[in-house]
Design a protein around this motif. Structure first.
Motif, short mmCIF file in Angstrom:
data_model
loop_
_atom_site.label_atom_id
_atom_site.label_comp_id
_atom_site.label_asym_id
_atom_site.label_seq_id
_atom_site.Cartn_x
_atom_site.Cartn_y
_atom_site.Cartn_z
N ASP A 124 -7.90 -2.21 -8.97
CA ASP A 124 -7.71 -0.78 -8.76
C ASP A 124 -6.27 -0.47 -8.34
O ASP A 124 -5.67 -1.18 -7.52
CB ASP A 124 -8.68 -0.26 -7.70
CG ASP A 124 -8.60 1.25 -7.57
OD1 ASP A 124 -8.78 1.93 -8.58
OD2 ASP A 124 -8.33 1.74 -6.46
N GLU A 125 -5.75 0.60 -8.91
CA GLU A 125 -4.39 1.07 -8.63
C GLU A 125 -4.13 1.25 -7.13
O GLU A 125 -3.08 0.86 -6.64
CB GLU A 125 -4.22 2.42 -9.32
CG GLU A 125 -2.93 2.64 -10.01
CD GLU A 125 -3.01 3.92 -10.84
OE1 GLU A 125 -3.18 5.01 -10.26
OE2 GLU A 125 -2.90 3.81 -12.08
N ASP A 126 -5.08 1.83 -6.42
CA ASP A 126 -4.89 2.06 -4.99
C ASP A 126 -4.82 0.76 -4.21
O ASP A 126 -4.02 0.61 -3.30
CB ASP A 126 -6.00 2.95 -4.42
CG ASP A 126 -5.90 4.39 -4.90
OD1 ASP A 126 -4.84 4.76 -5.47
OD2 ASP A 126 -6.88 5.14 -4.72
N LEU A 127 -5.65 -0.21 -4.58
CA LEU A 127 -5.62 -1.52 -3.93
C LEU A 127 -4.25 -2.16 -4.11
O LEU A 127 -3.71 -2.79 -3.19
CB LEU A 127 -6.69 -2.44 -4.52
CG LEU A 127 -6.67 -3.88 -4.00
CD1 LEU A 127 -7.07 -3.94 -2.53
CD2 LEU A 127 -7.57 -4.76 -4.85
N MET A 128 -3.68 -2.00 -5.29
CA MET A 128 -2.41 -2.66 -5.62
C MET A 128 -1.22 -2.04 -4.91
O MET A 128 -0.09 -2.50 -5.07
CB MET A 128 -2.21 -2.70 -7.14
CG MET A 128 -3.26 -3.53 -7.85
SD MET A 128 -3.33 -5.25 -7.30
CE MET A 128 -1.94 -5.92 -8.23
N LYS A 129 -1.44 -1.01 -4.08
CA LYS A 129 -0.37 -0.48 -3.24
C LYS A 129 -0.12 -1.40 -2.05
O LYS A 129 0.93 -1.33 -1.42
CB LYS A 129 -0.72 0.93 -2.76
CG LYS A 129 -0.74 1.95 -3.89
CD LYS A 129 -1.21 3.31 -3.42
CE LYS A 129 -1.30 4.28 -4.60
NZ LYS A 129 -2.01 5.51 -4.23
N HIS A 130 -1.09 -2.26 -1.73
CA HIS A 130 -0.93 -3.22 -0.63
C HIS A 130 -0.07 -4.39 -1.11
O HIS A 130 -0.24 -4.85 -2.23
CB HIS A 130 -2.29 -3.76 -0.19
CG HIS A 130 -3.17 -2.74 0.46
ND1 HIS A 130 -3.08 -2.42 1.79
CD2 HIS A 130 -4.16 -1.98 -0.05
CE1 HIS A 130 -3.99 -1.50 2.08
NE2 HIS A 130 -4.65 -1.19 0.98
N GLU A 131 0.82 -4.87 -0.25
CA GLU A 131 1.63 -6.04 -0.62
C GLU A 131 0.80 -7.31 -0.61
O GLU A 131 1.05 -8.23 -1.38
CB GLU A 131 2.81 -6.19 0.34
CG GLU A 131 3.91 -5.20 0.06
CD GLU A 131 5.10 -5.39 0.98
OE1 GLU A 131 5.42 -6.55 1.30
OE2 GLU A 131 5.70 -4.39 1.37
#
Length: 169
Positions: A124-131
Motif C-alpha cells: 500500500d502507498e500509505d505504508l510505503m511512506k514509512h522508511e
C-alpha cells in the motif's frame, strides 16, 4: 507445483544477508491479530503491517500489505490490484502451499516461498511512506524490520514485482 518444505525465518535471514539487506528481528510471543501486536509498538519503530491473502474468481492470488490500522474495501480493491473479480480470502491450504505460512502469519516475506510466482504482492502507498517496514519473518512469533526500498529489492530478488498501489481507504 513444487513440493519442497517451506523456508524458515533462518532461510529468510540468509537470503536477506546474501542481498546485503540490513534487517533486525525481535522475537516475541506469537501474535495473531493487530490488537495483540500493538503492545510491541514502543519496542519496534516503523510501519507495522497487516497482510491479507486474497484471491479472485480465476484463482489469481494476492498478498495485500497495508499499515496495520488501515482498512481495505474488499468489495472494490479488485479494481485497483488488477483482479478479474471481487476478491475473497484465500484458504489456509493455498496459503501454506504458496507462502509457506499458516493463518495469522501471512507476510510479504512469504514471497520467498512462492517460487512458482503464483502470488502478486501489493504494497500500500500509505505504508510505503514509512522508511522502515515491519513484518513477520514467516512465523508470528517475531517481527523483522527492513528498509522500505530494501523490501522492494527483496521482492524483486524473489522474482516478484512489487506493486505499490493505493489499496486502503
Amino acid at each position: 507445483m513444487t513440493s519442497t518444505a517451506p523456508k524458515t525465518a533462518e532461510d529468510l535471514f540468509r537470503f536477506l544477508d546474501s542481498l546485503h539487506i540490513r534487517h533486525v528481528t525481535k522475537n516475541h510471543a506469537p501474535v495473531f491479530t493487530v490488537a495483540e501486536s500493538e503492545g510491541l509498538r514502543d519496542e519496534i519503530p516503523g510501519g507495522h503491517t497487516k497482510n491479507l491473502f486474497v484471491k479472485d474468481k480465476k484463482d489469481q492470488f494476492f498478498v495485500l500489505t497495508v499499515e496495520e490500522r488501515a482498512t481495505v474495501d474488499l468489495k472494490t480493491v479488485h479494481k485497483v490490484i488488477g483482479a478479474s473479480s471481487r476478491v475473497s480470502f484465500g484458504n489456509p491450504e493455498k496459503m501454506m502451499e504458496y507462502l509457506g505460512v499458516v493463518p495469522g502469519s501471512v507476510t510479504v516475506f512469504g514471497a520467498l516461498n512462492d517460487i512458482d510466482g503464483r502470488v502478486t504482492f501489493v504494497l500500500d502507498e500509505d505504508l510505503m511512506k514509512h522508511e522502515i517496514i515491519n513484518g513477520h519473518p514467516l512465523s508470528n512469533d517475531a517481527t523483522t524490520s527492513i528498509g522500505r526500498d530494501d523490501l522492494v529489492r527483496f521482492l524483486e530478488a524473489t522474482g516478484h514485482r512489487a506493486l505499490v498501489l493505493k489499496v486502503t481507504d
